[in-house]
Design a protein around this motif. Structure first.
Motif, PDB file in Angstrom:
ATOM      1  N   GLU A   1      16.871  11.761 -14.065  1.00 30.74           N
ATOM      2  CA  GLU A   1      15.549  11.016 -13.839  1.00 30.74           C
ATOM      3  C   GLU A   1      15.115  11.201 -12.534  1.00 30.74           C
ATOM      4  OE1 GLU A   1      17.762   8.641 -17.150  1.00 30.74           O
ATOM      5  OE2 GLU A   1      18.110   9.833 -15.198  1.00 30.74           O
ATOM      6  N   PHE A   2      15.842  11.174 -11.538  1.00 29.35           N
ATOM      7  CA  PHE A   2      15.415  11.007 -10.024  1.00 29.35           C
ATOM      8  C   PHE A   2      14.833  12.708  -9.672  1.00 29.35           C
ATOM      9  CE2 PHE A   2      16.166  12.075  -5.577  1.00 29.35           C
ATOM     10  CZ  PHE A   2      15.152  11.441  -4.888  1.00 29.35           C
ATOM     11  N   ASP A   3      15.431  13.652 -10.175  1.00 37.65           N
ATOM     12  CA  ASP A   3      14.947  14.996  -9.790  1.00 37.65           C
ATOM     13  C   ASP A   3      13.769  15.241 -10.138  1.00 37.65           C
ATOM     14  OD1 ASP A   3      17.064  15.535  -8.203  1.00 37.65           O
ATOM     15  OD2 ASP A   3      18.475  16.349  -9.483  1.00 37.65           O
ATOM     16  N   ILE A   4      13.599  14.804 -11.508  1.00 37.35           N
ATOM     17  CA  ILE A   4      12.222  15.002 -12.483  1.00 37.35           C
ATOM     18  C   ILE A   4      11.148  14.359 -11.618  1.00 37.35           C
ATOM     19  CG2 ILE A   4      11.146  14.867 -14.497  1.00 37.35           C
ATOM     20  CD1 ILE A   4      13.863  15.448 -15.811  1.00 37.35           C
TER      21      ILE A   4
ATOM     22  N   LYS B   1       7.503   7.922  -4.295  1.00 34.81           N
ATOM     23  CA  LYS B   1       6.901   6.901  -3.506  1.00 34.81           C
ATOM     24  C   LYS B   1       6.245   5.825  -4.479  1.00 34.81           C
ATOM     25  CE  LYS B   1       5.860   7.338   0.679  1.00 34.81           C
ATOM     26  NZ  LYS B   1       5.066   7.450   2.102  1.00 34.81           N
ATOM     27  N   LYS B   2       5.688   6.455  -5.449  1.00 36.42           N
ATOM     28  CA  LYS B   2       4.805   5.619  -6.594  1.00 36.42           C
ATOM     29  C   LYS B   2       5.752   4.853  -7.196  1.00 36.42           C
ATOM     30  CE  LYS B   2       1.196   9.304  -6.979  1.00 36.42           C
ATOM     31  NZ  LYS B   2       0.597  10.153  -7.877  1.00 36.42           N
ATOM     32  N   ALA B   3       6.782   5.179  -7.801  1.00 32.99           N
ATOM     33  CA  ALA B   3       7.842   4.776  -8.460  1.00 32.99           C
ATOM     34  C   ALA B   3       8.413   3.543  -7.437  1.00 32.99           C
ATOM     35  CB  ALA B   3       8.936   5.445  -8.872  1.00 32.99           C
ATOM     36  N   VAL B   4       8.781   3.794  -6.045  1.00 36.27           N
ATOM     37  CA  VAL B   4       9.416   2.517  -5.347  1.00 36.27           C
ATOM     38  C   VAL B   4       8.201   1.664  -5.192  1.00 36.27           C
ATOM     39  CG1 VAL B   4       9.916   2.310  -2.809  1.00 36.27           C
ATOM     40  CG2 VAL B   4      10.700   4.397  -4.162  1.00 36.27           C
ATOM     41  N   ARG B   5       6.928   1.932  -5.209  1.00 34.47           N
ATOM     42  CA  ARG B   5       5.870   0.956  -4.862  1.00 34.47           C
ATOM     43  C   ARG B   5       5.981   0.081  -6.279  1.00 34.47           C
ATOM     44  NH1 ARG B   5      -0.352   1.403  -5.611  1.00 34.47           N
ATOM     45  NH2 ARG B   5      -1.025  -0.341  -4.547  1.00 34.47           N
ATOM     46  N   GLY B   6       6.158   0.668  -7.500  1.00 35.70           N
ATOM     47  CA  GLY B   6       6.211  -0.249  -8.487  1.00 35.70           C
ATOM     48  C   GLY B   6       7.331  -1.172  -8.637  1.00 35.70           C
ATOM     49  N   TYR B   7       8.498  -0.556  -8.125  1.00 35.77           N
ATOM     50  CA  TYR B   7       9.690  -1.433  -8.036  1.00 35.77           C
ATOM     51  C   TYR B   7       9.405  -2.645  -7.053  1.00 35.77           C
ATOM     52  CZ  TYR B   7      14.572  -3.044  -7.249  1.00 35.77           C
ATOM     53  OH  TYR B   7      15.466  -3.604  -6.944  1.00 35.77           O
ATOM     54  N   LEU B   8       8.839  -2.394  -5.954  1.00 36.09           N
ATOM     55  CA  LEU B   8       8.582  -3.242  -4.962  1.00 36.09           C
ATOM     56  C   LEU B   8       7.361  -4.361  -5.498  1.00 36.09           C
ATOM     57  CD1 LEU B   8       8.017  -0.942  -1.655  1.00 36.09           C
ATOM     58  CD2 LEU B   8      10.199  -2.651  -2.321  1.00 36.09           C
TER      59      LEU B   8
ATOM     60  N   PRO C   1       0.720  -1.070  -0.135  1.00 33.08           N
ATOM     61  CA  PRO C   1       0.071  -0.090   0.030  1.00 33.08           C
ATOM     62  C   PRO C   1       0.842   1.285   0.023  1.00 33.08           C
ATOM     63  CG  PRO C   1      -0.783  -1.655   1.652  1.00 33.08           C
ATOM     64  CD  PRO C   1       0.518  -2.023   1.067  1.00 33.08           C
ATOM     65  N   LEU C   2       0.386   2.257  -0.867  1.00 33.46           N
ATOM     66  CA  LEU C   2       1.280   3.351  -1.021  1.00 33.46           C
ATOM     67  C   LEU C   2       1.478   3.978   0.426  1.00 33.46           C
ATOM     68  CD1 LEU C   2       2.757   5.162  -3.199  1.00 33.46           C
ATOM     69  CD2 LEU C   2       0.342   6.432  -3.215  1.00 33.46           C
ATOM     70  N   GLU C   3       0.857   4.280   1.391  1.00 31.33           N
ATOM     71  CA  GLU C   3       0.933   4.884   2.413  1.00 31.33           C
ATOM     72  C   GLU C   3       1.804   4.156   3.157  1.00 31.33           C
ATOM     73  OE1 GLU C   3      -2.744   2.175   2.933  1.00 31.33           O
ATOM     74  OE2 GLU C   3      -2.112   3.546   1.555  1.00 31.33           O
ATOM     75  N   LYS C   4       2.349   2.799   3.117  1.00 34.78           N
ATOM     76  CA  LYS C   4       3.287   2.214   4.015  1.00 34.78           C
ATOM     77  C   LYS C   4       4.535   1.962   3.252  1.00 34.78           C
ATOM     78  CE  LYS C   4      -0.279  -0.767   6.576  1.00 34.78           C
ATOM     79  NZ  LYS C   4      -0.660  -1.985   6.974  1.00 34.78           N
ATOM     80  N   VAL C   5       4.632   2.509   1.955  1.00 38.83           N
ATOM     81  CA  VAL C   5       5.852   2.281   1.216  1.00 38.83           C
ATOM     82  C   VAL C   5       7.254   3.267   2.167  1.00 38.83           C
ATOM     83  CG1 VAL C   5       7.123   3.019  -0.819  1.00 38.83           C
ATOM     84  CG2 VAL C   5       4.900   1.821  -1.093  1.00 38.83           C
TER      85      VAL C   5
ATOM     86  N   HIS D   1      19.101   1.457  -7.980  1.00 42.27           N
ATOM     87  CA  HIS D   1      18.922   2.846  -7.406  1.00 42.27           C
ATOM     88  C   HIS D   1      17.642   2.919  -7.367  1.00 42.27           C
ATOM     89  CE1 HIS D   1      23.135   4.251  -6.561  1.00 42.27           C
ATOM     90  NE2 HIS D   1      23.450   3.251  -7.418  1.00 42.27           N
ATOM     91  N   ILE D   2      16.923   3.391  -6.331  1.00 44.03           N
ATOM     92  CA  ILE D   2      15.500   3.696  -6.477  1.00 44.03           C
ATOM     93  C   ILE D   2      15.501   5.412  -5.432  1.00 44.03           C
ATOM     94  CG2 ILE D   2      14.185   1.825  -6.621  1.00 44.03           C
ATOM     95  CD1 ILE D   2      13.924   1.492  -3.812  1.00 44.03           C
ATOM     96  N   GLY D   3      16.330   6.267  -5.913  1.00 41.28           N
ATOM     97  CA  GLY D   3      16.641   7.321  -5.144  1.00 41.28           C
ATOM     98  C   GLY D   3      17.898   7.596  -4.487  1.00 41.28           C
ATOM     99  N   GLN D   4      18.564   6.561  -4.143  1.00 35.10           N
ATOM    100  CA  GLN D   4      19.886   6.725  -3.574  1.00 35.10           C
ATOM    101  C   GLN D   4      20.899   7.409  -4.462  1.00 35.10           C
ATOM    102  OE1 GLN D   4      18.243   3.844  -4.134  1.00 35.10           O
ATOM    103  NE2 GLN D   4      18.273   2.583  -2.249  1.00 35.10           N
ATOM    104  N   LYS D   5      21.870   8.114  -3.997  1.00 35.35           N
ATOM    105  CA  LYS D   5      22.808   8.832  -4.892  1.00 35.35           C
ATOM    106  C   LYS D   5      22.026   9.799  -5.927  1.00 35.35           C
ATOM    107  CE  LYS D   5      26.650   8.666  -4.084  1.00 35.35           C
ATOM    108  NZ  LYS D   5      27.458   9.149  -3.033  1.00 35.35           N
ATOM    109  N   ASN D   6      20.976  10.300  -5.744  1.00 31.22           N
ATOM    110  CA  ASN D   6      19.953  10.890  -6.578  1.00 31.22           C
ATOM    111  C   ASN D   6      19.874  10.439  -7.991  1.00 31.22           C
ATOM    112  OD1 ASN D   6      20.050  12.966  -4.461  1.00 31.22           O
ATOM    113  ND2 ASN D   6      20.616  14.587  -5.854  1.00 31.22           N
ATOM    114  N   HIS D   7      19.603   8.976  -7.935  1.00 32.40           N
ATOM    115  CA  HIS D   7      19.547   8.089  -9.064  1.00 32.40           C
ATOM    116  C   HIS D   7      18.401   7.283  -9.040  1.00 32.40           C
ATOM    117  CE1 HIS D   7      21.400   6.315 -12.555  1.00 32.40           C
ATOM    118  NE2 HIS D   7      21.890   5.162 -11.789  1.00 32.40           N
ATOM    119  N   ILE D   8      17.847   6.990 -10.058  1.00 31.00           N
ATOM    120  CA  ILE D   8      16.652   6.060 -10.399  1.00 31.00           C
ATOM    121  C   ILE D   8      17.153   5.201 -11.688  1.00 31.00           C
ATOM    122  CG2 ILE D   8      14.443   5.302 -10.861  1.00 31.00           C
ATOM    123  CD1 ILE D   8      13.472   7.499  -8.760  1.00 31.00           C
ATOM    124  N   ALA D   9      17.876   4.122 -11.375  1.00 31.92           N
ATOM    125  CA  ALA D   9      18.310   3.489 -12.576  1.00 31.92           C
ATOM    126  C   ALA D   9      19.349   2.410 -12.109  1.00 31.92           C
ATOM    127  CB  ALA D   9      18.979   4.073 -13.711  1.00 31.92           C
TER     128      ALA D   9
END
Length: 361
Positions: A144-147, A155-162, A116-120, A199-207
């Motif tokens: 990508e991350f900043d955008i 948080k929605k992207a992290v949920r998709g990855y999970l 659930p998004l609220e628990k991510v 990466h899902i945001g670490q070091k300002n990086h999603i990739a």
């Protein structure tokens, strides 16, 4: 072995040789490696196209479908399970390639419902993390991350990855359930590994496509039945850095096959038997797509060292800085540590293959 040029890095793992020793270019495509997979009728689902910065597959979303209707990795895992339940007269090798959580992060809705998004939870993050990172590293971090964050999608992207990861986990479970039901449970070596981290945001990086810990550390689990190789001690977790090119010589030794002397990889059998055994070797990582050039990292038990194509450096003490927030490369007192790590850097580098090339010399 038929491996496409784009799979050259995977080929290195299979053959336990680093790129200079690899030159496999099949004449033509002989089969479609991708099984039937359900995709949304209209894409993108969650992330509107934002410009040339955006990888076309950067998207995520739940699909109203069963695992079987979705297909993809489920069909692959189901087929592998069927092979395990058959009677085989000779020893056999099975490789099960699970595509997710590679982008796009589409999966049956049940796997999104697990998160659930609220628990991510978002990963640890430092806003000025890239201030002490050389220019080449900042280029790898990308935009990508900043955008994505500025549009409220992090948080929605992290949920998709999970969700995509949970789907992959379920597919692994499908294979292991079949193994447990088969006659081969006590005589089968199981290796679970991924070809890179993410990466899902670490070091300002999603990739992927970077040399930091998050991108270069991968899951690696080796299960060997006691009847094949009894383990020493009670520890099940190994803290020594190893490389994926070590897998082939490891399986060769564990299976009692003739040992080859022309490999770059080293057998991990001593660590499989005793995870606390001495292991003096670091892991060497290379990231050299044509758009970035040749860049390397060396990971020892304590340090993570990065050297970019222009000679700029990063150094992190992983014992005190697991998030890699403080670059020590130019701090007093770390020159000896850097020199020790530099000696492991490759002396010869292979050119990165591009699709319009006829081959490599």
């Amino acid at each position: 072995i038929g491996i496409s040029p784009r799979g050259r890095a995977r080929c290195c793992i299979i053959l336990a040789m680093r790129p200079p020793g690899i030159n496999i270019f099949p004449k033509k495509k002989t089969e479609n490696p991708f099984p039937r997979t359900l995709y949304p009728k209209k894409r993108p689902v969650s992330l509107p196209r934002g410009g040339p910065w955006q990888y076309v597959e950067t998207d995520w979303g739940p699909l109203d479908a069963t695992d079987a209707e979705y297909g993809g990795d489920y069909l692959i895992s189901e087929w592998i399970g069927e092979q395990l339940l058959k009677k085989h007269d000779k020893p056999f090798f099975l490789a099960c390639g699970i595509y997710r959580p590679h982008l796009s992060w589409y999966a049956p809705r049940e796997f999104f419902d697990l998160h659930p998004l609220e628990k991510v939870l978002l990963p640890p993050h430092l806003d000025n993390d890239l201030d002490d990172v050389p220019a080449r590293g900042q280029v790898m971090a990308g935009k990508e991350f900043d955008i994505i964050r500025s549009r409220g999608h992090w948080k929605k992207a992290v949920r998709g990855y999970l969700a995509a990861t949970s789907f992959a986990d379920a597919c692994v479970g499908l294979v292991l359930d079949a193994l447990r039901k088969s006659r081969y449970l006590d005589s089968t070596i199981v290796v679970l590994w991924g070809d890179h981290g993410y990466h899902i945001g670490q070091k300002n990086h999603i990739a992927k496509s970077a040399l930091w810990q998050q991108a270069t550390r991968t899951p690696l689990i080796i299960h060997v039945p006691e009847k094949i190789e009894p383990r020493i001690g009670s520890s099940k977790r190994c803290k020594s850095p190893v490389s994926l090119v070590d897998l082939y010589p490891t399986l060769v030794e564990l299976c009692g096959l003739p040992v080859r002397k022309d490999l770059d990889g080293r057998s991990l059998a001593p660590l499989v038997k005793n995870p606390e055994a001495s292991w003096p070797y670091p892991a060497v990582i290379t990231h050299s797509p044509w758009w970035h050039g040749t860049n390397h990292a060396v990971r020892s038990t304590r340090y993570h060292y990065i050297r970019y194509r222009d000679g700029t450096e990063e150094l992190y003490d992983m014992s005190s800085d697991p998030h890699q927030w403080q670059n020590l490369a130019h701090k007093p007192g770390y020159a000896a540590a850097k020199e020790d790590l530099k000696k492991w850097l490759p002396k010869t580098n292979a050119n990165h293959f591009r699709g319009n090339q006829k081959g490599l010399k």
